[in-house]
Design a protein around this motif. Structure first.
Motif, short mmCIF file in Angstrom:
data_model
loop_
_atom_site.label_atom_id
_atom_site.label_comp_id
_atom_site.label_asym_id
_atom_site.label_seq_id
_atom_site.Cartn_x
_atom_site.Cartn_y
_atom_site.Cartn_z
N TYR A 19 0.82 -1.20 0.00
CA TYR A 19 0.00 0.00 0.00
C TYR A 19 0.86 1.27 0.00
O TYR A 19 0.67 2.16 -0.82
N PHE A 20 1.81 1.34 0.92
CA PHE A 20 2.59 2.56 1.07
C PHE A 20 3.61 2.78 -0.04
O PHE A 20 4.03 3.91 -0.27
N PHE A 21 4.01 1.72 -0.71
CA PHE A 21 5.05 1.86 -1.73
C PHE A 21 4.56 1.50 -3.12
O PHE A 21 5.18 0.72 -3.83
N GLY A 22 3.45 2.06 -3.51
CA GLY A 22 3.05 1.98 -4.91
C GLY A 22 1.75 1.29 -5.21
O GLY A 22 1.30 1.32 -6.35
N GLY A 23 1.14 0.63 -4.26
CA GLY A 23 -0.15 -0.01 -4.53
C GLY A 23 -0.05 -1.02 -5.65
O GLY A 23 0.69 -2.00 -5.57
N ILE A 24 -0.75 -0.74 -6.72
CA ILE A 24 -0.81 -1.68 -7.84
C ILE A 24 0.54 -1.86 -8.53
O ILE A 24 0.83 -2.91 -9.09
N GLY A 25 1.40 -0.87 -8.45
CA GLY A 25 2.71 -0.97 -9.09
C GLY A 25 3.84 -1.31 -8.12
O GLY A 25 5.01 -1.25 -8.49
N LEU A 66 -8.05 0.62 -3.66
CA LEU A 66 -7.30 1.73 -4.25
C LEU A 66 -7.91 2.15 -5.59
O LEU A 66 -8.02 3.35 -5.88
N ALA A 67 -8.32 1.20 -6.42
CA ALA A 67 -8.88 1.52 -7.74
C ALA A 67 -10.22 2.23 -7.61
O ALA A 67 -10.52 3.11 -8.42
N ARG A 68 -11.00 1.88 -6.62
CA ARG A 68 -12.32 2.51 -6.44
C ARG A 68 -12.25 3.82 -5.65
O ARG A 68 -13.26 4.48 -5.48
N GLY A 69 -11.08 4.12 -5.11
CA GLY A 69 -10.95 5.37 -4.35
C GLY A 69 -11.36 5.23 -2.90
O GLY A 69 -11.53 6.24 -2.21
N TRP A 70 -11.53 4.03 -2.40
CA TRP A 70 -11.92 3.83 -1.01
C TRP A 70 -10.75 4.10 -0.07
O TRP A 70 -10.95 4.42 1.10
N LEU A 71 -9.54 3.97 -0.60
CA LEU A 71 -8.33 4.29 0.15
C LEU A 71 -7.57 5.37 -0.62
O LEU A 71 -7.57 5.36 -1.85
N PRO A 72 -6.92 6.29 0.07
CA PRO A 72 -6.13 7.28 -0.64
C PRO A 72 -4.91 6.60 -1.29
O PRO A 72 -4.38 5.62 -0.76
N GLN A 73 -4.49 7.14 -2.43
CA GLN A 73 -3.33 6.59 -3.13
C GLN A 73 -2.08 6.76 -2.27
O GLN A 73 -1.96 7.71 -1.51
N GLY A 74 -1.13 5.83 -2.40
CA GLY A 74 0.13 5.90 -1.67
C GLY A 74 1.08 6.86 -2.36
O GLY A 74 0.67 7.88 -2.91
#
Length: 180
Positions: A19-25, A66-74
């Motif tokens: 989560y903290f270091f890039g999420g999906i990437g 993360l994709a739906r915006g339920w969590l803020p982007q890292g």
């Protein structure tokens, strides 16, 4: 239950790193594989699959949130177009990878356990055979001495010691020429 608790904590830690270091990437998603491998090796098939399922549920939930915006982007923010193709791709690749690693690691751990068990049986059988051989050699009335390839005496039976009138300590390890 301690091991399961440890694996659960490890999965949560890896999820927070992702989560903290890039999420999906994030490259940290590969750390899930380490947790799955350890669980599969230590606790075998069922636990490996259980940890793989937990890892996938945490990873998929995080990516979807993360994709739906339920969590803020890292730290790394991706465009919606990039998320649109990377989300199904990452979910599919990680699903396949997590379960294949769990199955292969548990299979290899089972093979290692089986090989260790067979080796122990062979070792016991060899020890019994060595004792039997030594007893047979010591009980024959003909003198018998064996040497290695360099001509050093490596064993000698009681009859040979009586014939030669020497002690075993004098002859073992020495050249065969000492026998006379």
């Amino acid at each position: 239950w301690h091991a399961h608790l440890q694996f659960g904590g490890d999965l949560l830690l890896v999820t927070s790193l992702v989560y903290f270091f890039g999420g999906i990437g994030s490259p940290f998603s590969m750390l899930y594989l380490v947790v799955i491998m350890v669980a599969s090796a230590l606790l075998r098939h069922r636990a490996g699959l259980l940890v793989a399922t937990g890892a996938y549920l945490l990873y998929a939930s995080l990516l979807i949130a993360l994709a739906r915006g339920w969590l803020p982007q890292g730290l790394v923010k991706l465009s919606e177009a990039e998320v649109a193709w990377r989300l199904p791709y990452n979910l599919a690749v990680h699903f396949f990878g997590f379960y294949v690693v769990a199955l292969l690691t548990s299979y290899l751990a089972d093979n290692v356990t089986r090989a260790e068990r067979e080796l122990e049986e062979k070792r016991d059988s060899l020890a019994n055979l060595e004792v039997f051989h030594r007893d047979v050699v010591q009980s024959i009335s003909t003198g018998l001495a064996t040497t290695d390839l360099e001509g050093r005496v490596i064993s000698i039976n009681r009859a040979a010691l009586e014939i030669l009138g020497r002690s075993e300590a004098d002859l073992l390890g020495g050249p065969v020429e000492r026998l006379g």
